[in-house]
Motif scaffolding. Structure first.
Motif, PDB file in Angstrom:
ATOM      1  N   GLN A 226    -102.780  26.709  54.876  1.00 19.64           N
ATOM      2  CA  GLN A 226    -103.798  25.650  54.830  1.00 19.64           C
ATOM      3  C   GLN A 226    -103.241  24.390  54.148  1.00 19.64           C
ATOM      4  O   GLN A 226    -103.567  23.277  54.539  1.00 19.64           O
ATOM      5  CB  GLN A 226    -105.049  26.136  54.097  1.00 19.64           C
ATOM      6  CG  GLN A 226    -105.877  27.132  54.870  1.00 19.64           C
ATOM      7  CD  GLN A 226    -105.334  28.556  54.780  1.00 19.64           C
ATOM      8  OE1 GLN A 226    -104.369  28.817  54.077  1.00 19.64           O
ATOM      9  NE2 GLN A 226    -105.954  29.466  55.497  1.00 19.64           N
TER      10      GLN A 226
ATOM     11  N   GLU B 180    -101.172  22.573  56.656  1.00 18.23           N
ATOM     12  CA  GLU B 180    -102.062  21.902  57.626  1.00 18.23           C
ATOM     13  C   GLU B 180    -102.609  20.597  57.050  1.00 18.23           C
ATOM     14  O   GLU B 180    -102.631  19.569  57.727  1.00 18.23           O
ATOM     15  CB  GLU B 180    -103.248  22.816  57.986  1.00 18.23           C
ATOM     16  CG  GLU B 180    -102.919  23.870  59.024  1.00 18.23           C
ATOM     17  CD  GLU B 180    -104.056  24.890  59.196  1.00 18.23           C
ATOM     18  OE1 GLU B 180    -105.235  24.522  58.986  1.00 18.23           O
ATOM     19  OE2 GLU B 180    -103.755  26.050  59.524  1.00 18.23           O
ATOM     20  N   GLU B 181    -103.068  20.654  55.784  1.00 13.95           N
ATOM     21  CA  GLU B 181    -103.634  19.453  55.153  1.00 13.95           C
ATOM     22  C   GLU B 181    -102.573  18.376  54.978  1.00 13.95           C
ATOM     23  O   GLU B 181    -102.854  17.193  55.158  1.00 13.95           O
ATOM     24  CB  GLU B 181    -104.255  19.802  53.786  1.00 13.95           C
ATOM     25  CG  GLU B 181    -105.536  20.594  53.871  1.00 13.95           C
ATOM     26  CD  GLU B 181    -106.655  19.879  54.615  1.00 13.95           C
ATOM     27  OE1 GLU B 181    -106.877  18.678  54.364  1.00 13.95           O
ATOM     28  OE2 GLU B 181    -107.304  20.517  55.464  1.00 13.95           O
TER      29      GLU B 181
ATOM     30  N   ALA C  19     -99.978  17.977  56.911  1.00 11.55           N
ATOM     31  CA  ALA C  19     -99.721  17.470  58.267  1.00 11.55           C
ATOM     32  C   ALA C  19    -100.770  16.418  58.639  1.00 11.55           C
ATOM     33  O   ALA C  19    -100.450  15.407  59.269  1.00 11.55           O
ATOM     34  CB  ALA C  19     -99.717  18.612  59.270  1.00 11.55           C
ATOM     35  N   LYS C  20    -102.032  16.643  58.226  1.00  5.45           N
ATOM     36  CA  LYS C  20    -103.106  15.678  58.517  1.00  5.45           C
ATOM     37  C   LYS C  20    -102.812  14.336  57.847  1.00  5.45           C
ATOM     38  O   LYS C  20    -103.251  13.292  58.308  1.00  5.45           O
ATOM     39  CB  LYS C  20    -104.455  16.207  58.024  1.00  5.45           C
ATOM     40  CG  LYS C  20    -105.044  17.307  58.903  1.00  5.45           C
ATOM     41  CD  LYS C  20    -106.372  17.769  58.330  1.00  5.45           C
ATOM     42  CE  LYS C  20    -106.805  19.090  58.946  1.00  5.45           C
ATOM     43  NZ  LYS C  20    -107.966  19.667  58.265  1.00  5.45           N
TER      44      LYS C  20
ATOM     45  N   GLU D  56     -95.131  16.270  57.266  1.00  7.73           N
ATOM     46  CA  GLU D  56     -94.795  17.571  57.853  1.00  7.73           C
ATOM     47  C   GLU D  56     -93.952  18.387  56.874  1.00  7.73           C
ATOM     48  O   GLU D  56     -92.866  17.966  56.490  1.00  7.73           O
ATOM     49  CB  GLU D  56     -94.009  17.381  59.167  1.00  7.73           C
ATOM     50  CG  GLU D  56     -94.817  16.730  60.288  1.00  7.73           C
ATOM     51  CD  GLU D  56     -95.960  17.589  60.813  1.00  7.73           C
ATOM     52  OE1 GLU D  56     -95.873  18.827  60.710  1.00  7.73           O
ATOM     53  OE2 GLU D  56     -96.946  17.010  61.309  1.00  7.73           O
TER      54      GLU D  56
ATOM     55  N   ARG E 232     -94.410  25.530  56.186  1.00  9.07           N
ATOM     56  CA  ARG E 232     -95.210  26.353  55.269  1.00  9.07           C
ATOM     57  C   ARG E 232     -94.370  27.423  54.568  1.00  9.07           C
ATOM     58  O   ARG E 232     -94.767  27.942  53.531  1.00  9.07           O
ATOM     59  CB  ARG E 232     -96.409  26.976  55.992  1.00  9.07           C
ATOM     60  CG  ARG E 232     -96.107  28.125  56.890  1.00  9.07           C
ATOM     61  CD  ARG E 232     -97.390  28.649  57.542  1.00  9.07           C
ATOM     62  NE  ARG E 232     -97.232  29.944  58.151  1.00  9.07           N
ATOM     63  CZ  ARG E 232     -97.300  31.099  57.509  1.00  9.07           C
ATOM     64  NH1 ARG E 232     -97.487  31.121  56.224  1.00  9.07           N
ATOM     65  NH2 ARG E 232     -97.162  32.239  58.153  1.00  9.07           N
TER      66      ARG E 232
END
Length: 201
Positions: free
Chosen positions: A97, A100-101, A103-104, A108, A111
């Motif tokens: 998660q 992902e956050e 990346a938003k 990049e 993980r």
């Protein structure tokens, strides 16, 4: 047993590190997978020679890692997750998660280089991004309730029900007290002797 790592293994060490592991883990996993070799005296000698020759390459890798790390300076994440009324998360928030956050935000990050204790409750946590054995960045992570409005409404409704129940109980108690007072007055009247009527002239 001592093993020379052939690649980075987060939680264990980085490429070319000499680490101590349990024999079973070394013989059954690291060596067959090509992730490490036994740190024999000869292997250590070869490693030292290679590191000497690769010193400039290692310095360049560290500099590149520092550049990547600089991008995360001052970054703090807020991750919304579904939460039960007790504050427990449905599931947990971890490295995936966090990646992902990031990346938003246009950052990049693999993980696999992120470590974080899985968050199972709302609160503050820290994710560590391991860019290099000497370059790590700690990212503050705040886990908040995604359904905060629902939880607040449920809590308010529960409070209103409780207040109504308290008010009803208070009214019933007051009514009972009034009835008791009335009964006492009637009882007192019944017990009082009747006045004699005046004699006729």
């Amino acid at each position: 047993m001592e093993i020379i790592l052939k690649e980075d293994i987060i939680g264990l060490g980085f490429k070319n590190d000499i680490v101590n592991v349990k024999s079973g883990y070394g013989r059954n996993y690291l060596i067959p997978q090509g992730k490490g070799v036994i740190a024999s005296p000869m292997a250590k000698k070869i490693l030292a020679e290679n590191l000497k020759q690769q010193a400039h390459k290692i310095a360049a890798q560290k500099a590149a890692a520092e550049e990547k790390a600089a991008v995360l300076n001052g970054v703090a994440l807020e991750i919304a997750a579904k939460v039960s009324a007790t504050g427990q998360l449905y599931g947990s928030v971890g490295a995936a998660q966090v990646a992902e956050e990031l990346a938003k935000l246009g950052k990049e990050v693999d993980r696999k280089i992120i470590t974080m204790k899985d968050a199972k409750k709302i609160g503050d946590y820290v994710a560590t991004v391991h860019f290099h054995k000497e370059v790590m960045v700690e990212v503050p992570v705040k886990v908040v309730a995604e359904n905060a409005a629902e939880l607040k409404a449920a809590a308010e409704a529960e409070e209103a029900i409780r207040a109504a129940a308290d008010a009803k109980a208070a009214a019933a108690a007051e009514e009972a007290a009034e009835a008791a007072d009335e009964a006492e007055v009637l009882e007192a009247l019944d017990a009082a002797p009747a006045e004699e009527a005046p004699a006729e002239a």
